[in-house]
Design an enzyme around this catalytic site. Structure first.
Site, PDB file in Angstrom:
ATOM      1  N   ASP A 145       0.820  -1.206   0.000  1.00 20.65           N
ATOM      2  CA  ASP A 145       0.000   0.000   0.000  1.00 20.65           C
ATOM      3  C   ASP A 145       0.861   1.267   0.000  1.00 20.65           C
ATOM      4  O   ASP A 145       1.998   1.260   0.498  1.00 20.65           O
ATOM      5  CB  ASP A 145      -0.903  -0.007   1.239  1.00 20.65           C
ATOM      6  CG  ASP A 145      -2.084   0.923   1.106  1.00 20.65           C
ATOM      7  OD1 ASP A 145      -2.361   1.383  -0.019  1.00 20.65           O
ATOM      8  OD2 ASP A 145      -2.714   1.212   2.138  1.00 20.65           O
ATOM      9  N   GLY A 146       0.302   2.332  -0.561  1.00 22.50           N
ATOM     10  CA  GLY A 146       0.940   3.642  -0.457  1.00 22.50           C
ATOM     11  C   GLY A 146       1.575   4.179  -1.718  1.00 22.50           C
ATOM     12  O   GLY A 146       2.193   5.256  -1.683  1.00 22.50           O
ATOM     13  N   HIS A 172       3.282   3.838  -8.697  1.00 24.02           N
ATOM     14  CA  HIS A 172       3.168   2.440  -9.120  1.00 24.02           C
ATOM     15  C   HIS A 172       4.464   1.975  -9.799  1.00 24.02           C
ATOM     16  O   HIS A 172       4.915   0.844  -9.591  1.00 24.02           O
ATOM     17  CB  HIS A 172       1.985   2.274 -10.058  1.00 24.02           C
ATOM     18  CG  HIS A 172       0.659   2.542  -9.411  1.00 24.02           C
ATOM     19  ND1 HIS A 172       0.266   1.932  -8.236  1.00 24.02           N
ATOM     20  CD2 HIS A 172      -0.372   3.365  -9.777  1.00 24.02           C
ATOM     21  CE1 HIS A 172      -0.942   2.353  -7.901  1.00 24.02           C
ATOM     22  NE2 HIS A 172      -1.350   3.218  -8.821  1.00 24.02           N
ATOM     23  N   SER A 221      -6.775  -5.755  -6.506  1.00 25.10           N
ATOM     24  CA  SER A 221      -7.956  -6.352  -5.887  1.00 25.10           C
ATOM     25  C   SER A 221      -9.160  -6.277  -6.812  1.00 25.10           C
ATOM     26  O   SER A 221      -9.186  -5.488  -7.772  1.00 25.10           O
ATOM     27  CB  SER A 221      -8.280  -5.635  -4.567  1.00 25.10           C
ATOM     28  OG  SER A 221      -8.818  -4.347  -4.831  1.00 25.10           O
ATOM     29  N   THR A 222     -10.185  -7.052  -6.514  1.00 23.15           N
ATOM     30  CA  THR A 222     -11.411  -6.970  -7.307  1.00 23.15           C
ATOM     31  C   THR A 222     -12.026  -5.583  -7.160  1.00 23.15           C
ATOM     32  O   THR A 222     -12.674  -5.075  -8.096  1.00 23.15           O
ATOM     33  CB  THR A 222     -12.423  -8.042  -6.867  1.00 23.15           C
ATOM     34  OG1 THR A 222     -12.644  -7.935  -5.451  1.00 23.15           O
ATOM     35  CG2 THR A 222     -11.929  -9.431  -7.185  1.00 23.15           C
ATOM     36  N   GLU A 223     -11.831  -4.948  -6.001  1.00 21.57           N
ATOM     37  CA  GLU A 223     -12.346  -3.594  -5.806  1.00 21.57           C
ATOM     38  C   GLU A 223     -11.621  -2.576  -6.678  1.00 21.57           C
ATOM     39  O   GLU A 223     -12.182  -1.519  -7.005  1.00 21.57           O
ATOM     40  CB  GLU A 223     -12.230  -3.197  -4.326  1.00 21.57           C
ATOM     41  CG  GLU A 223     -13.182  -3.922  -3.383  1.00 21.57           C
ATOM     42  CD  GLU A 223     -12.757  -5.345  -3.055  1.00 21.57           C
ATOM     43  OE1 GLU A 223     -13.584  -6.113  -2.546  1.00 21.57           O
ATOM     44  OE2 GLU A 223     -11.585  -5.703  -3.332  1.00 21.57           O
ATOM     45  N   LEU A 233      11.833 -20.030  -4.354  1.00 25.94           N
ATOM     46  CA  LEU A 233      10.730 -19.201  -3.872  1.00 25.94           C
ATOM     47  C   LEU A 233       9.565 -19.218  -4.859  1.00 25.94           C
ATOM     48  O   LEU A 233       9.760 -19.109  -6.071  1.00 25.94           O
ATOM     49  CB  LEU A 233      11.219 -17.756  -3.683  1.00 25.94           C
ATOM     50  CG  LEU A 233      10.149 -16.699  -3.378  1.00 25.94           C
ATOM     51  CD1 LEU A 233       9.628 -16.870  -1.960  1.00 25.94           C
ATOM     52  CD2 LEU A 233      10.707 -15.287  -3.573  1.00 25.94           C
ATOM     53  N   ARG A 238      -5.845  -2.238   8.454  1.00 31.95           N
ATOM     54  CA  ARG A 238      -6.963  -3.076   8.023  1.00 31.95           C
ATOM     55  C   ARG A 238      -6.456  -4.122   7.035  1.00 31.95           C
ATOM     56  O   ARG A 238      -5.341  -4.011   6.525  1.00 31.95           O
ATOM     57  CB  ARG A 238      -8.074  -2.237   7.399  1.00 31.95           C
ATOM     58  CG  ARG A 238      -7.655  -1.350   6.243  1.00 31.95           C
ATOM     59  CD  ARG A 238      -8.869  -0.611   5.653  1.00 31.95           C
ATOM     60  NE  ARG A 238      -8.462   0.298   4.595  1.00 31.95           N
ATOM     61  CZ  ARG A 238      -8.222   1.595   4.761  1.00 31.95           C
ATOM     62  NH1 ARG A 238      -8.358   2.135   5.961  1.00 31.95           N
ATOM     63  NH2 ARG A 238      -7.863   2.351   3.745  1.00 31.95           N
ATOM     64  N   SER A 249      -8.301  -5.271   4.221  1.00 35.10           N
ATOM     65  CA  SER A 249      -8.723  -4.962   2.850  1.00 35.10           C
ATOM     66  C   SER A 249      -9.103  -6.198   2.027  1.00 35.10           C
ATOM     67  O   SER A 249      -8.692  -6.335   0.881  1.00 35.10           O
ATOM     68  CB  SER A 249      -7.638  -4.153   2.138  1.00 35.10           C
ATOM     69  OG  SER A 249      -7.459  -2.905   2.776  1.00 35.10           O
TER      70      SER A 249
END
Length: 257
Positions: free
Chosen positions: A21-22, A38, A66-68, A132, A195, A197
């Site tokens: 985030d951010g 980004h 995200s889907t949102e 990984l 949160r 999310s």
């Protein structure tokens, strides 16, 4: 002594999930458009993937889209899709070189065909890597995932392949997008929001949570190592008492002697 020397190699989390985030706020802070954040966030992804691989983490899952996020302005959505695909294509040779296997979870059907096909090609190119596992959560949300799992189980029950009375936590987990991965031991969220999310809600039931105010483009390898050191200083009880955990660890150690 460097931070990497503080890491207990016997207590490396097997799976780390990150909410990156951010990016947008970081860009505005520096007087740029959100896209600038980004772009710089991609550099952080490369650095964190490198250090995670170096210290022996098995799985790194990144909340990429995200889907949102589909509700964002169309121009930003299109830009993000292009950025993700182009960045992954650019990084794929290094992923192969470093034995990193790429995978993806999410509602791929909602993604533009060009993005889906190009990502699937990168995933196929790294399929033989054994180090990984870098998992991108793209067009993903936990509620979408759980709903999809319920649909699959309902269809199997209707077809007589699944007894509803036999559904337990293991059966549900086997129908999730993450069924081939262990649950995260540690969840990291950058940029200060406290949160989850809609991210891996089933899987993080007993994960350790680590929140930092640092924006994702500023999140360094040392910041990641600090999160690992913090994780290693915690006692993971899984609903038990400290005494039970200690007894269980003693029994486990004695069995390995």
């Amino acid at each position: 002594m460097s931070l990497i020397d503080e890491i207990d190699k016997t207590r490396i989390p097997r799976h780390v999930a990150i909410i990156m985030d951010g990016n947008g706020r970081w860009a505005k802070l520096h007087g740029h458009e959100r896209s600038f954040g980004h772009e710089n966030g991609v550099t952080t992804v490369r650095q964190i993937t490198e250090i995670a691989s170096q210290i022996g983490i098995g799985y790194l899952t990144l909340y990429t889209f995200s889907t949102e996020n589909w509700n964002r302005p169309e121009a930003e959505v299109h830009y993000l899709m292009n950025l993700v695909v182009t960045a992954i294509e650019r990084e794929t040779p290094d992923l192969i070189k470093n034995n990193v296997r790429l995978t993806m979870i999410g509602d791929a059907a909602r993604m533009p065909q060009y993005a889906r096909e190009r990502l699937e090609k990168c995933i196929a190119l790294t399929a033989g890597d054994t180090g990984l596992v870098l998992c991108l959560a793209l067009s993903y949300s936990a509620r979408w995932e759980i709903v999809e799992a319920c649909k699959h189980m309902a269809r199997e029950a209707r077809e007589g392949k699944l007894n509803p009375e036999a559904i337990d936590e293991k059966v549900v987990a086997a129908h999730l997008a993450t069924r081939d991965m262990p649950d995260p031991d540690l969840l990291i969220r950058t940029a200060g929001d406290l949160r989850l999310s809609n991210y891996l809600l089933w899987q993080i039931a007993y994960s350790e949570l680590y929140f930092t105010p640092t924006y994702w483009p500023d999140f360094t390898q040392d910041d990641f190592l600090r999160a690992i050191v913090d994780y290693q200083g915690r006692e993971r009880r899984y609903g038990m008492t400290s005494e039970q955990v200690e007894s269980k660890n003693i029994d486990h150690n004695e069995q390995n002697i």
